[in-house]
Design an enzyme around this catalytic site. Structure first.
Site, short mmCIF file in Angstrom:
data_model
loop_
_atom_site.label_atom_id
_atom_site.label_comp_id
_atom_site.label_asym_id
_atom_site.label_seq_id
_atom_site.Cartn_x
_atom_site.Cartn_y
_atom_site.Cartn_z
CB SER A 107 -0.87 0.16 1.25
OG SER A 107 -0.20 0.15 2.26
CG HIS A 111 0.39 13.18 2.10
ND1 HIS A 111 -0.94 13.48 1.70
CD2 HIS A 111 0.22 12.23 2.89
CE1 HIS A 111 -1.90 12.62 2.51
NE2 HIS A 111 -0.91 11.66 3.10
CG HIS A 121 -4.67 5.09 -1.55
ND1 HIS A 121 -5.75 4.12 -1.86
CD2 HIS A 121 -4.15 4.14 -0.45
CE1 HIS A 121 -6.05 2.96 -1.24
NE2 HIS A 121 -5.04 3.20 -0.26
CG ASN A 123 -4.38 -1.75 -0.24
OD1 ASN A 123 -5.56 -2.20 0.06
ND2 ASN A 123 -3.31 -2.30 0.31
CG HIS A 185 -18.40 13.09 7.33
ND1 HIS A 185 -18.01 11.87 6.96
CD2 HIS A 185 -17.83 13.83 7.52
CE1 HIS A 185 -16.70 12.25 7.18
NE2 HIS A 185 -16.46 13.38 7.45
#
Lengths: 341, 341
Positions: A107, A111, A121, A123, A185
């Site tokens: 993985s 940044h 990213h 993985n 959210h």
């Protein structure tokens, strides 16, 4: 559930040294990625920490800090085994319950310093547990400032890798990625997506294998998730994961090379630090890899090395309309098809 | 489960206007805290946002930013109701399953600018759901640099508030706090604790009501959690929560006034930003209030306003031995009794 309720146990069709083959690939993938990223950075080098997991297995974590291009980059390889998988996985794969397991994977999260260079990213992982084995993983891009041509290049390179194995893959795994890297959210995508898949094994049927989370669509709801394939061999699936893994550098590095020379200032930096907060929220609240790692008492510093070096939260921030920042939000609220399919 | 399986339903003993009484107290608590904090800060003022929750209820969020003392402070009041509680709560309170609910509470997190001034958190809440009602909450202190006298003052003030109601409270709720504000993946306490309790209702029995999480001790394992009380009235419990809420300002403000004048530099600031990362990890991975808020689709900006304005993660950081930073870690690894009980 007993193995007799399965359409067919996959374990019979495992090739010799299945674990060694995948583990070897995952280590080579880590090596290749680290070598190229160091060359791109041109300043900083990866520090390696090897670690053992008391319950079985271990890994090697590589971190590059304070680079010219990468403010932080972490590339982890791990190979763990134990007497039982954690609940977050057996809930999805009840056939694995009560069996010992083996898992290996690589993985990575990068940044970059320059806010015009996107975070990325990757993985890929492989599991064996009693009667079942499966591959999972993916790759996704999180820009701070959106360039359509970069998004198209990224998706096209992933599609080419998928298509080299089966043209059915990309359209399903692109949608799956949009569903997975979603922050309910915030009602926002984490970025512009990529591909994601899980629980891929030999059994024929739908490519999309729902994850039982309230935020996962059931396949009936999304026509794009209806694709079925016949039985696939372990070798076919391993070959697919290899194609995906090897697709990362050509998908990402050209974007870095194009955006790294762009000038940036306080405005862009502030926006980058703020948006990094969403990365933290996703990884700590929703990410299956992070939760798996923390639940299996993996090495915390390796699991959380995906978190950004510096992050800002601001109360009730909204981008000004008609700015480069608001352009990003438009796409995060409505994931886009970057390619003509 | 039907209500007939309960030892006694608590709902029969509710006083008139129970909801209004608690809601009024929670609003007054928010008012009193905000007024005093503005006076202490002397520079910045709270901004208030009132919000409605589509499924029922709402709240008023108050945020102070860029103050002289407080880099960010958030004080939330909310009152929400709906047709059912989320799974995170009904798992603990199965009697509430299938019933509509009412919940009100005040919560607060302060992130001071000066690293010698500790971060503090408070949350008190009240629920009614079908046959059950209960109070919960607590307060805990998170110093960056540890001063034993501050820790003792904080705990003594909380103990005095508890003792004014029942001397059995503090010893149990202090331990419960240590268990709750614990980061298993770091094997660290979040700070120096305080008091915490949940599911306090009229039913006689153990004060400690286990939460069913794998990291919660069962009462048999910890002799300090064995205390039982007889039946308590709603009025007694409400009075206890009022005493706790009103204990916050005398517990915290004297510490601010003592530490705010201390000089600090880059070293202290870096350590503070790094340690704030633990606050983020706790709130997003473990905190019941945050998870309740996100699951009930509360107002995200109000729920996450507890997150620090600026945070740093550093790979594999360890404090140098025999430094003020390592002194903090000693206490975080082994929670301490600050008072002679």
């Amino acid at each position: 559930m007993t193995s007799s309720t399965l359409p067919e146990t996959s374990i019979g069709s495992l090739p010799p040294q299945s674990r060694e083959q995948v583990s070897q690939f995952m280590q080579t993938l880590q090596d290749d990625i680290c070598a190229k990223l160091e060359a791109v950075d041109g300043q900083s080098h990866f520090r390696e920490d090897s670690w053992d997991r008391p319950e079985g297995g271990g890994g090697r974590s590589r971190v590059l800090s304070e680079g010219a291009v990468f403010e932080r980059g972490g590339v982890n390889y791990s190979e763990v085994f134990g007497s039982q998988l954690p609940p977050s996985i057996t809930k999805q794969r009840p056939e694995a319950e009560g069996h010992s397991f083996y898992a290996t994977g690589t993985s990575m999260v990068l940044h970059p310093r320059n806010p015009y260079v996107p975070t990325v990213h990757l993985n890929y992982r492989y599991f064996e547990a009693g009667p079942v084995w499966w591959f999972g993983g993916g790759i996704d891009l999180t820009p701070y400032y959106l360039f359509d041509e970069d998004a198209r290049h990224f998706h096209q390179t992933l599609k080419d890798a998928c298509d080299s194995q089966d043209p059915a893959y990309y359209p399903v795994f692109k949608i799956w990625c949009d569903h997975y890297f979603h922050l309910p959210h915030r009602d926002e995508a984490r970025g512009i997506g990529g591909i994601f898949f899980d629980y891929q094994d030999a059994r024929p049927g739908l490519l999309y294998r729902p994850q039982g989370s309230p935020d996962s669509p059931s396949p009936e709801e999304d026509p794009a998730l209806q694709t079925s394939l016949g039985e696939r061999s372990w070798d076919q699936l391993f070959s697919f994961v290899q194609a995906c893994g090897n697709g990362f550098l050509p998908a990402y590095v050209p974007i870095v090379e194009k955006r790294q020379p762009m000038e940036w200032g306080e405005r862009e930096r502030n926006f980058q630090l703020y948006r990094r907060g969403r990365y933290v929220e996703f990884n700590l609240v929703y990410d299956r890899g992070t939760i798996f790692g923390l639940q299996t008492r993996g090495r915390t510093e390796s699991i959380l090395m995906s978190l950004p070096p510096l992050v800002r939260w601001e109360y009730d921030y909204h981008p000004e309309p008609d700015t480069p920042e608001s352009k990003l939000y438009d796409v995060l609220h409505t994931p886009k098809n970057w390619l003509d399919l």
